[in-house]
Design an enzyme around this catalytic site. Structure first.
Site, short mmCIF file in Angstrom:
data_model
loop_
_atom_site.label_atom_id
_atom_site.label_comp_id
_atom_site.label_asym_id
_atom_site.label_seq_id
_atom_site.Cartn_x
_atom_site.Cartn_y
_atom_site.Cartn_z
N ARG A 55 69.03 31.21 -21.82
CA ARG A 55 67.84 32.01 -22.09
C ARG A 55 66.94 31.39 -23.16
O ARG A 55 65.79 31.80 -23.33
CB ARG A 55 68.24 33.44 -22.47
N HIS A 59 62.73 31.94 -23.92
CA HIS A 59 62.19 32.40 -25.21
C HIS A 59 61.44 31.30 -25.94
O HIS A 59 60.61 31.59 -26.81
CB HIS A 59 63.33 32.94 -26.08
N ASN A 87 64.02 38.55 -30.08
CA ASN A 87 65.09 37.60 -30.39
C ASN A 87 66.15 38.15 -31.33
O ASN A 87 67.34 37.85 -31.17
CB ASN A 87 64.48 36.33 -31.01
N HIS A 186 69.49 36.79 -15.39
CA HIS A 186 70.36 37.87 -15.85
C HIS A 186 71.62 37.98 -14.99
O HIS A 186 72.40 38.92 -15.14
CB HIS A 186 69.60 39.20 -15.85
#
Length: 327
Positions: A55, A59, A87, A186
């Site tokens: 991930r 981000h 975060n 996910h």
């Protein structure tokens, strides 16, 4: 004075990079194998860490391009992105990137950027957990600064609906197909009770649970995330949280999506058919996911950059020698 001169020298000499496969073949031919080896060790030590590292690409790239700005620690003059709303208490396993960087610095000091490490490590996290493997485009530079404010303004909330997600992806020339496929990230990992409490107990301010949640699944979540729970307790994002597969989409079809931003992909007409397709055909999902990751990885800032020696600080910072004990 030498520190500031070095800082401005980096700005003057570094320009936006051209991305290409095999970027390090001449300067650090072992780069990709070193990254993969460290990721294999991380998988053996803590399997959940691979979901976290995967991930990082999301981000990082959505906030001013893929430049490793999210890895920078706070300084007295800069609030980094690690404590941004999306975060804090969410991203973890930064030490895996530290380990990769340390291994690379021993073999090819000052060559491989932290931004490229994120791209390679994210790819490896997918491949090592059963997902597709692909050739990444490399040659990114590391940012000199981070922006907590930009991260707060850009990154979506777990409460997001499909419309807001489509609009966000559109800003980066990422399609609805990219959105649905990349949401399949996910397939790995866990989420916090914090992210689902409103769905369980007060969806849209009604004081009632989200009617889209499968009843049996909701009863399971009620046990793990009761009203009084420590909201940092974690729950699997799909039924196979350590395996990268299309189970995530099967769960959405069954009303077992953990996050609102996940389940909305099935309840929204514009994204529903893609969810159904990927739930039936894992190869279609894998192909679309790779395409989306490559497109997202091409997002770049036009700001000056460098190749950091320590992913947590810019080379201009006097603390840049702390991590590896450089003199």
């Amino acid at each position: 004075m030498p520190i500031f001169l070095f800082f401005f020298l980096n700005i003057a000499l570094v320009t936006s990079s051209h991305l290409e496969p095999g970027f390090y073949l001449n300067t650090c031919p072992e780069a990709e194998s070193i990254v993969r080896d460290v990721m294999k060790k991380a998988l053996n030590q803590e399997p959940r860490s691979l979901a976290s590292v995967m991930r990082f690409q999301f981000h990082d790239c959505f906030v001013n391009g893929c430049d490793a700005s999210m890895l920078l620690d706070d300084t007295p003059n800069m609030l980094g992105e690690k404590l941004a709303l999306s975060n804090i208490n969410s991203l973890r396993s930064y030490e895996v990137i530290d380990d990769v960087k340390e291994a690379l610095e021993k073999v090819c000091p000052g060559v491989v950027s932290c931004a490229d490490i994120i791209i390679m490590a994210s790819r490896d996290a997918v491949a090592l957990t059963g997902g597709p493997d692909w050739e990444v485009r490399l040659g990114r530079l590391d940012s000199l600064i981070a922006s907590q404010e930009d991260s707060n303004d850009i990154m979506p909330s777990p409460r997001s609906n499909a419309t807001s997600l489509i609009n966000l992806f559109h800003k980066y020339n990422l399609s609805v197909k990219d959105l649905v496929a990349l949401s399949g990230s996910h397939s790995l990992g866990q989420g916090r009770c914090f992210s689902i409490m409103f769905r369980l107990y007060n969806q849209s301010g009604t004081g009632l649970p989200d009617p889209e949640i499968n009843q049996i699944y909701r009863e399971q979540l009620n046990k793990v995330c009761p009203h009084e729970v420590d909201q940092n307790v974690t729950v699997d994002l799909d039924a196979t949280p350590l395996i990268f597969d299309n189970q995530y989409f099967k769960d959405l079809v069954a009303g077992r999506g953990f996050l609102n931003s996940d389940q909305t992909l099935y309840t929204f007409p514009e994204t529903r058919e893609l969810v159904r397709l990927y739930s039936r055909d894992q190869d279609e999902f894998f192909n679309a996911f790779v395409e989306g990751m490559l497109k997202m990885g091409d997002l770049q800032s036009d700001q000056p950059g460098e190749v950091r020696r320590n992913c947590r600080v810019s080379n201009a910072c006097p603390a840049n020698n702390l991590l590896f004990g450089f003199e």
